[in-house]
Enzyme design. Structure first.
Site, PDB file in Angstrom:
ATOM      1  N   LYS A 122       0.830  -1.216   0.000  1.00  0.00           N
ATOM      2  CA  LYS A 122       0.000   0.000   0.000  1.00  0.00           C
ATOM      3  C   LYS A 122       0.860   1.260   0.000  1.00  0.00           C
ATOM      4  CE  LYS A 122      -2.109  -1.108   3.872  1.00  0.00           C
ATOM      5  NZ  LYS A 122      -1.394  -2.355   4.177  1.00  0.00           N
TER       6      LYS A 122
ATOM      7  N   ARG B 238      -9.863   0.658   8.285  1.00  0.00           N
ATOM      8  CA  ARG B 238      -9.330  -0.625   8.734  1.00  0.00           C
ATOM      9  C   ARG B 238     -10.407  -1.512   9.321  1.00  0.00           C
ATOM     10  NH1 ARG B 238      -3.734   0.228   8.434  1.00  0.00           N
ATOM     11  NH2 ARG B 238      -2.712  -1.217   9.814  1.00  0.00           N
TER      12      ARG B 238
ATOM     13  N   ARG C  41      11.747  -5.348   5.147  1.00  0.00           N
ATOM     14  CA  ARG C  41      11.481  -3.935   4.817  1.00  0.00           C
ATOM     15  C   ARG C  41      12.450  -3.008   5.554  1.00  0.00           C
ATOM     16  NH1 ARG C  41       5.628  -1.617   5.547  1.00  0.00           N
ATOM     17  NH2 ARG C  41       5.863  -2.546   7.617  1.00  0.00           N
TER      18      ARG C  41
ATOM     19  N   ARG D 189      11.102  -0.808  10.991  1.00  0.00           N
ATOM     20  CA  ARG D 189       9.961  -0.419  11.818  1.00  0.00           C
ATOM     21  C   ARG D 189       9.863  -1.320  13.045  1.00  0.00           C
ATOM     22  NH1 ARG D 189       4.716   0.574   8.068  1.00  0.00           N
ATOM     23  NH2 ARG D 189       3.772  -0.691   9.697  1.00  0.00           N
TER      24      ARG D 189
ATOM     25  N   ARG E  51      -0.393  -8.655  13.471  1.00  0.00           N
ATOM     26  CA  ARG E  51      -0.991  -7.721  12.497  1.00  0.00           C
ATOM     27  C   ARG E  51      -1.738  -8.477  11.399  1.00  0.00           C
ATOM     28  NH1 ARG E  51       4.243  -4.968  10.896  1.00  0.00           N
ATOM     29  NH2 ARG E  51       3.045  -3.949   9.265  1.00  0.00           N
TER      30      ARG E  51
HETATM   31  P1  AP5 Z   1       4.836  -1.555   1.938  1.00  0.00           P
HETATM   32  O1  AP5 Z   1       4.533  -0.773   0.713  1.00  0.00           O
HETATM   33  O2  AP5 Z   1       5.533  -0.872   3.063  1.00  0.00           O
HETATM   34  O3  AP5 Z   1       3.504  -2.320   2.438  1.00  0.00           O
HETATM   35  P2  AP5 Z   1       2.238  -1.764   3.218  1.00  0.00           P
HETATM   36  O4  AP5 Z   1       1.034  -2.423   2.620  1.00  0.00           O
HETATM   37  O5  AP5 Z   1       2.268  -0.281   3.284  1.00  0.00           O
HETATM   38  O6  AP5 Z   1       2.495  -2.430   4.634  1.00  0.00           O
HETATM   39  P3  AP5 Z   1       2.386  -1.799   6.105  1.00  0.00           P
HETATM   40  O7  AP5 Z   1       3.134  -2.720   7.022  1.00  0.00           O
HETATM   41  O8  AP5 Z   1       2.755  -0.362   6.114  1.00  0.00           O
HETATM   42  O9  AP5 Z   1       0.869  -1.957   6.349  1.00  0.00           O
HETATM   43  P4  AP5 Z   1       0.149  -1.896   7.688  1.00  0.00           P
HETATM   44  O10 AP5 Z   1      -1.231  -1.799   7.204  1.00  0.00           O
HETATM   45  O11 AP5 Z   1       0.424  -3.017   8.608  1.00  0.00           O
HETATM   46  O12 AP5 Z   1       0.821  -0.643   8.452  1.00  0.00           O
HETATM   47  P5  AP5 Z   1       0.313   0.804   8.801  1.00  0.00           P
HETATM   48  O13 AP5 Z   1       1.474   1.686   8.789  1.00  0.00           O
HETATM   49  O14 AP5 Z   1      -0.872   1.156   7.988  1.00  0.00           O
HETATM   50  O15 AP5 Z   1       5.713  -2.823   1.465  1.00  0.00           O
HETATM   51  C1  AP5 Z   1       6.163  -3.779   2.421  1.00  0.00           C
HETATM   52  C2  AP5 Z   1       7.463  -4.430   1.922  1.00  0.00           C
HETATM   53  O16 AP5 Z   1       7.177  -5.144   0.707  1.00  0.00           O
HETATM   54  C3  AP5 Z   1       8.567  -3.424   1.558  1.00  0.00           C
HETATM   55  O17 AP5 Z   1       9.821  -3.968   1.880  1.00  0.00           O
HETATM   56  C4  AP5 Z   1       8.416  -3.245   0.038  1.00  0.00           C
HETATM   57  O18 AP5 Z   1       9.650  -2.891  -0.588  1.00  0.00           O
HETATM   58  C5  AP5 Z   1       7.963  -4.633  -0.377  1.00  0.00           C
HETATM   59  N1  AP5 Z   1       7.076  -4.602  -1.554  1.00  0.00           N
HETATM   60  C6  AP5 Z   1       6.102  -3.677  -1.846  1.00  0.00           C
HETATM   61  N2  AP5 Z   1       5.507  -3.986  -3.014  1.00  0.00           N
HETATM   62  C7  AP5 Z   1       6.107  -5.131  -3.465  1.00  0.00           C
HETATM   63  C8  AP5 Z   1       5.905  -5.950  -4.621  1.00  0.00           C
HETATM   64  N3  AP5 Z   1       4.978  -5.656  -5.547  1.00  0.00           N
HETATM   65  N4  AP5 Z   1       6.692  -7.044  -4.754  1.00  0.00           N
HETATM   66  C9  AP5 Z   1       7.642  -7.360  -3.823  1.00  0.00           C
HETATM   67  N5  AP5 Z   1       7.885  -6.611  -2.700  1.00  0.00           N
HETATM   68  C10 AP5 Z   1       7.105  -5.523  -2.534  1.00  0.00           C
HETATM   69  O19 AP5 Z   1      -0.206   0.624  10.301  1.00  0.00           O
HETATM   70  C11 AP5 Z   1       0.677   0.395  11.362  1.00  0.00           C
HETATM   71  C12 AP5 Z   1      -0.098   0.367  12.673  1.00  0.00           C
HETATM   72  O20 AP5 Z   1      -0.719   1.647  12.907  1.00  0.00           O
HETATM   73  C13 AP5 Z   1      -1.264  -0.631  12.752  1.00  0.00           C
HETATM   74  O21 AP5 Z   1      -0.825  -1.915  13.143  1.00  0.00           O
HETATM   75  C14 AP5 Z   1      -2.164   0.029  13.798  1.00  0.00           C
HETATM   76  O22 AP5 Z   1      -1.666  -0.175  15.101  1.00  0.00           O
HETATM   77  C15 AP5 Z   1      -2.024   1.508  13.472  1.00  0.00           C
HETATM   78  N6  AP5 Z   1      -3.007   1.979  12.491  1.00  0.00           N
HETATM   79  C16 AP5 Z   1      -2.722   2.527  11.277  1.00  0.00           C
HETATM   80  N7  AP5 Z   1      -3.849   2.875  10.629  1.00  0.00           N
HETATM   81  C17 AP5 Z   1      -4.872   2.524  11.456  1.00  0.00           C
HETATM   82  C18 AP5 Z   1      -6.270   2.625  11.333  1.00  0.00           C
HETATM   83  N8  AP5 Z   1      -6.877   3.141  10.238  1.00  0.00           N
HETATM   84  N9  AP5 Z   1      -7.028   2.173  12.361  1.00  0.00           N
HETATM   85  C19 AP5 Z   1      -6.476   1.667  13.470  1.00  0.00           C
HETATM   86  N10 AP5 Z   1      -5.143   1.543  13.651  1.00  0.00           N
HETATM   87  C20 AP5 Z   1      -4.343   1.968  12.634  1.00  0.00           C
HETATM   88 MG    MG Z   2       2.432   1.147   4.822  1.00  0.00          MG
END
Ligand code: AP5
Ligand code: MG
Length: 214
Positions: A13, A86, A125, A158, A169
């Site tokens: 994402k 979410r 990552r 991270r 997660r």
């Molecule tokens: P990346 O692009 O970083 O993936 P991502 O989908 O953004 O993964 P996240 O871990 O950021 O998602 P998340 O939903 O758990 O975290 P968030 O920050 O939202 O890519 C990941 C890896 O894969 C990288 O190394 C990249 O290079 C590689 N990659 C990417 N595309 C690829 C491809 N096509 N092929 C191969 N490799 C690839 O949330 C974190 C925390 O915040 C949550 O756990 C929660 O506690 C809180 N939080 C955030 N938003 C909310 C909400 N709306 N409600 C409640 N709590 C929330």
């Molecule tokens: Mg992300």
């Protein structure tokens, strides 16, 4: 144009949102990035969300909505949501909020990646401490180890990318976020994209998908 990117942790994402927001002139809204920034600055909000993030649990819906509304009330660009909504409750709150502002979601894109792929992606990552560029030590390493190609700042891992937190997660996604697919599937604005292709190929598919939108 307002867009939602949905998918597993590690589905890409953030990677895709950075490309799409630049290409389409949208404002990238990552609730995770907002919370991590507050955490880094040790603000009261940062302290409030710290425990949830480090445990891999969701921040309560009410708090998420308060933060978004206060941050986005004056934003005039189209929004690209990454990691929000979410839960079905957040999606309903977004609908009510947008409805009251005469706005709508134009597309919901589900980045479809097998669950078996995401833990290894997250374990490898690295993120730039300066510009936020996302790397992967296996599939997309920087030219110089631990240094950002784009801005020269060091890379970081991270805190929630530890194996036990990643597992939590993924479980939280399956329990609380996956039901959103059914919520949006019937809406007529739902699209599935193959998130297991290379990042550039995924970006190409998303741009093509969105090019017919107003
Ligand atoms: P990346 O692009 O970083 O993936 P991502 O989908 O953004 O993964 P996240 O871990 O950021 O998602 P998340 O939903 O758990 O975290 P968030 O920050 O939202 O890519 C990941 C890896 O894969 C990288 O190394 C990249 O290079 C590689 N990659 C990417 N595309 C690829 C491809 N096509 N092929 C191969 N490799 C690839 O949330 C974190 C925390 O915040 C949550 O756990 C929660 O506690 C809180 N939080 C955030 N938003 C909310 C909400 N709306 N409600 C409640 N709590 C929330
Ligand atoms: Mg992300």
């Amino acid at each position: 144009m307002n867009i939602i990117l949905l998918g597993y942790p590690g589905s890409g994402k953030g990677t895709q949102a950075k490309v799409l927001s630049r290409k389409l002139g949208l404002f990238h809204v990552s609730t995770g990035d907002i919370f991590r920034e507050e955490l880094g600055r040790k603000t009261p909000l940062g302290e409030e969300v710290a425990g949830y993030i480090s445990a891999g649990r969701l921040v309560p819906d009410k708090l998420v909505m308060e933060v978004l509304k206060s941050r986005l009330s004056t934003e005039t660009r189209g929004l690209l949501f990454d990691g929000f909504p979410r839960t079905v409750e957040q999606a309903e709150a977004l609908d009510a909020w947008f409805g009251s502002r005469g706005q709508a979601i134009d597309a919901v894109i589900f980045l479809d990646v097998p669950e078996s792929d995401v833990a290894s992606r997250l374990g490898a990552r690295r993120t730039c401490t300066g510009c936020g560029k996302i790397y992967n030590t296996i599939t997309n390493p920087p030219a110089k180890e631990n240094v950002c190609d784009a801005c020269g700042k060091p890379l970081m891992t991270r805190d929630d990318d530890k194996p036990e937190v990643i597992a939590r997660r993924i479980q939280v996604y399956n329990d609380q976020t996956e039901p959103l697919l059914a919520y949006y599937r019937s809406s007529g604005i739902f699209h599935r994209a193959d998130g297991s292709k290379a990042p550039d190929a995924v970006a190409e598919e998303l741009v093509a998908m969105l090019s017919g939108k107003p």
